[in-house]
Design a protein around this motif. Structure first.
Motif, PDB file in Angstrom:
ATOM      1  N   GLN A 110       7.006  -8.686  14.628  1.00 18.38           N
ATOM      2  CA  GLN A 110       7.294  -8.314  13.247  1.00 18.38           C
ATOM      3  C   GLN A 110       6.608  -7.022  12.796  1.00 18.38           C
ATOM      4  O   GLN A 110       7.129  -6.316  11.936  1.00 18.38           O
ATOM      5  CB  GLN A 110       6.876  -9.449  12.291  1.00 18.38           C
ATOM      6  N   LEU A 111       5.443  -6.712  13.366  1.00 18.19           N
ATOM      7  CA  LEU A 111       4.631  -5.612  12.835  1.00 18.19           C
ATOM      8  C   LEU A 111       4.532  -4.414  13.759  1.00 18.19           C
ATOM      9  O   LEU A 111       3.868  -3.432  13.427  1.00 18.19           O
ATOM     10  CB  LEU A 111       3.224  -6.118  12.489  1.00 18.19           C
ATOM     11  N   GLY A 112       5.160  -4.472  14.941  1.00 20.19           N
ATOM     12  CA  GLY A 112       5.240  -3.296  15.788  1.00 20.19           C
ATOM     13  C   GLY A 112       4.078  -3.073  16.724  1.00 20.19           C
ATOM     14  O   GLY A 112       3.905  -1.971  17.250  1.00 20.19           O
ATOM     15  N   PRO A 117      -3.281  -8.719   7.481  1.00 15.74           N
ATOM     16  CA  PRO A 117      -1.980  -8.887   6.839  1.00 15.74           C
ATOM     17  C   PRO A 117      -1.597 -10.328   6.549  1.00 15.74           C
ATOM     18  O   PRO A 117      -0.805 -10.600   5.650  1.00 15.74           O
ATOM     19  CB  PRO A 117      -1.006  -8.257   7.834  1.00 15.74           C
ATOM     20  N   ALA A 118      -2.113 -11.274   7.329  1.00 14.72           N
ATOM     21  CA  ALA A 118      -1.775 -12.697   7.184  1.00 14.72           C
ATOM     22  C   ALA A 118      -0.274 -12.948   7.285  1.00 14.72           C
ATOM     23  O   ALA A 118       0.327 -13.527   6.387  1.00 14.72           O
ATOM     24  CB  ALA A 118      -2.335 -13.251   5.876  1.00 14.72           C
ATOM     25  N   ALA A 139       0.838  -1.201   0.000  1.00  6.49           N
ATOM     26  CA  ALA A 139       0.000   0.000   0.000  1.00  6.49           C
ATOM     27  C   ALA A 139       0.871   1.250   0.000  1.00  6.49           C
ATOM     28  O   ALA A 139       1.821   1.355   0.777  1.00  6.49           O
ATOM     29  CB  ALA A 139      -0.909  -0.006   1.221  1.00  6.49           C
ATOM     30  N   ASP A 140       0.550   2.192  -0.891  1.00  7.33           N
ATOM     31  CA  ASP A 140       1.300   3.450  -0.927  1.00  7.33           C
ATOM     32  C   ASP A 140       0.575   4.493  -0.068  1.00  7.33           C
ATOM     33  O   ASP A 140      -0.430   4.199   0.592  1.00  7.33           O
ATOM     34  CB  ASP A 140       1.495   3.926  -2.365  1.00  7.33           C
ATOM     35  N   GLN A 155       6.430  -5.204   7.453  1.00  4.75           N
ATOM     36  CA  GLN A 155       7.159  -4.562   8.560  1.00  4.75           C
ATOM     37  C   GLN A 155       7.197  -3.049   8.394  1.00  4.75           C
ATOM     38  O   GLN A 155       7.252  -2.313   9.381  1.00  4.75           O
ATOM     39  CB  GLN A 155       8.572  -5.142   8.640  1.00  4.75           C
ATOM     40  N   GLU A 156       7.135  -2.590   7.168  1.00  5.32           N
ATOM     41  CA  GLU A 156       7.127  -1.154   6.902  1.00  5.32           C
ATOM     42  C   GLU A 156       5.730  -0.561   7.001  1.00  5.32           C
ATOM     43  O   GLU A 156       5.535   0.519   7.567  1.00  5.32           O
ATOM     44  CB  GLU A 156       7.697  -0.883   5.507  1.00  5.32           C
TER      45      GLU A 156
END
Length: 420
Positions: free
Chosen positions: A345-347, A271-272, A252-253, A306-307
């Motif tokens: 991993q995802l914060g 997110p899976a 996604a931007d 992760q971003e």
């Protein structure tokens, strides 16, 4: 019944607190702070000192028709390396039997509800499974059924060509057809995927007109749309068309994130991470080496998540637990590992992850006013955990630590004595 002696995580972001849950019939009728033995007379009492009472978890991306589960690994469904599974399908009874098996395994893992992310084949297995679960004739989660995902290629998997497969009318007709078969939601492969074709994750397969037509049909039929969306454009098209659940959102931007945020009261993202992490780090036994994981797009997808997902969390976009479980390196029954992946991993914080697995899941199920919280008036779908998941979510991966599982006020699992 009164559950007392432990702490309560109520499904919100509030800290856990010592308290009691009072249950009558299938509902919670009172949540008390503190412990009140003087108010227990005449009630059944379950004393759970040192334990945590919390809502049952809700799996947002379930594939109960997929073949691999803990204790039942099937390497014949391991795309792209092996998809021979599709050559030995025995028929509806065996497909339903496997889904029933998986439903019990998911419930054993503490997931009292599940929202399907798609059937494995175009059979109405999931509506039948849903109805059997609702009738209480088999054990498993509260369940919403989803049709097999629809891509937009007229060359069908069995080799035949459908001339009128593409276009707005065809997309709408698919929704009407699947709604008539009893599905609660319909999944579109809005973007392709690197697993299917090199660079596929950035290929958007539908036009705005096609998805808008599907969205209108879904509103007419009172069903929901789910989208496999990796490319930025696929996310934007799905949100604009009124899709309820957007899977992955890997790339996604800024514009897509802005759109998700603008619709955060009506859209969910899932997110899976389970399958992606498993491909990157746990696939060698099944031929998914690091090189294969890179070619499948999993290494890049994990980096993309992760971003993106810390930003999704900051914007208040509801991200949900559910990791594409059902593959040999990511079997059904390990679903609670997604909470650990959200944290590591995802914060997300442990409490953030728990909210995603409970409160937000209830909202996804369309039952946000009665499911996913420990709150008066809500359904008594509850877990008792030997430990504190608000400090360490990994405790939820140990089925032995889930000492009690309750659905609708009745214990599915209750090894301890309940006394008067």
């Amino acid at each position: 019944m009164v559950i007392t002696g432990g702490q309560i995580f109520d499904g919100t972001s509030a800290p856990a607190f010592p308290g009691e849950v009072v249950i009558e019939g299938d509902r919670i009728v009172e949540v008390r702070r503190g412990h009140h033995p003087d108010r227990h007379e005449g009630h059944e009492v379950l004393d759970v000192p040192g334990r945590t009472v919390m809502p049952g978890m809700i799996e947002s991306h379930s594939h109960l028709t997929f073949p691999s589960a803990v204790g039942h690994i099937d390497p014949s469904f391991n795309p792209p390396l092996d998809v021979s599974f599709f050559h030995h399908i025995e028929g509806f009874p065996s497909e339903l039997a496997r889904a029933e098996r998986n439903a019990k395994i998911v419930l054993d893992a503490g997931f009292t509800s599940a929202y399907s992310a798609g059937s494995i084949i175009e059979m109405p297995v999931e509506p039948v499974l849903r109805d059997k679960l609702r009738a209480g004739v088999i054990p498993g989660p509260r369940f919403l059924a989803a049709a097999a995902e629809r891509d937009n290629h007229p060359q069908r998997p069995d080799g035949h060509f459908v001339a009128d497969w593409q276009g707005p009318e065809s997309s709408a007709a698919w929704v009407h057809e699947k709604a008539a078969q009893g599905f609660d939601s319909i999944k579109f492969l809005v973007s392709n995927d690197d697993v299917f074709t090199p660079g596929g994750s950035m290929i958007t397969q539908y036009s705005a007109e096609e998805l808008n037509a599907a969205g209108q049909a879904a509103r007419e039929e009172n069903v929901w749309l789910n989208g496999h969306c990796q490319s930025p454009e696929s996310v934007k098209l799905a949100v604009r068309a009124g899709f309820r659940s957007i899977y992955h959102c890997t790339y996604a931007d800024a514009e897509a994130l802005d759109l998700l945020e603008a619709h955060k009261d009506s859209v969910f993202v899932s997110p899976a991470p389970g399958i992606i992490y498993a491909n990157v780090y746990e696939g060698e036994e099944f031929g998914i080496t690091r090189e294969v994981a890179e070619s499948m797009g999993s290494v890049a997808a994990l980096a993309g998540m992760q971003e993106i997902y810390p930003e999704i969390r900051k914007r208040g976009i509801r991200a949900l637990i559910g990791g594409d479980y059902g593959f040999p390196n990511n079997p059904i029954g390990r679903n609670a590992r997604d909470l650990q992946l959200f944290v590591e991993q995802l914060g997300y914080s442990p409490v953030d992850a728990l909210v995603a697995a409970t409160q937000y899941g209830g909202q996804l199920m369309g039952m946000g006013d009665e499911l996913g919280l420990v709150k008066a008036g809500y359904l008594a779908d509850l877990l008792v955990i030997d430990g504190d998941p608000t400090a360490d979510v990994t405790v939820l991966q140990d089925a032995d630590k889930i000492t009690h599982i309750m659905q609708g006020g009745s214990f599915y699992k209750a090894p301890a004595t309940v006394g008067a």
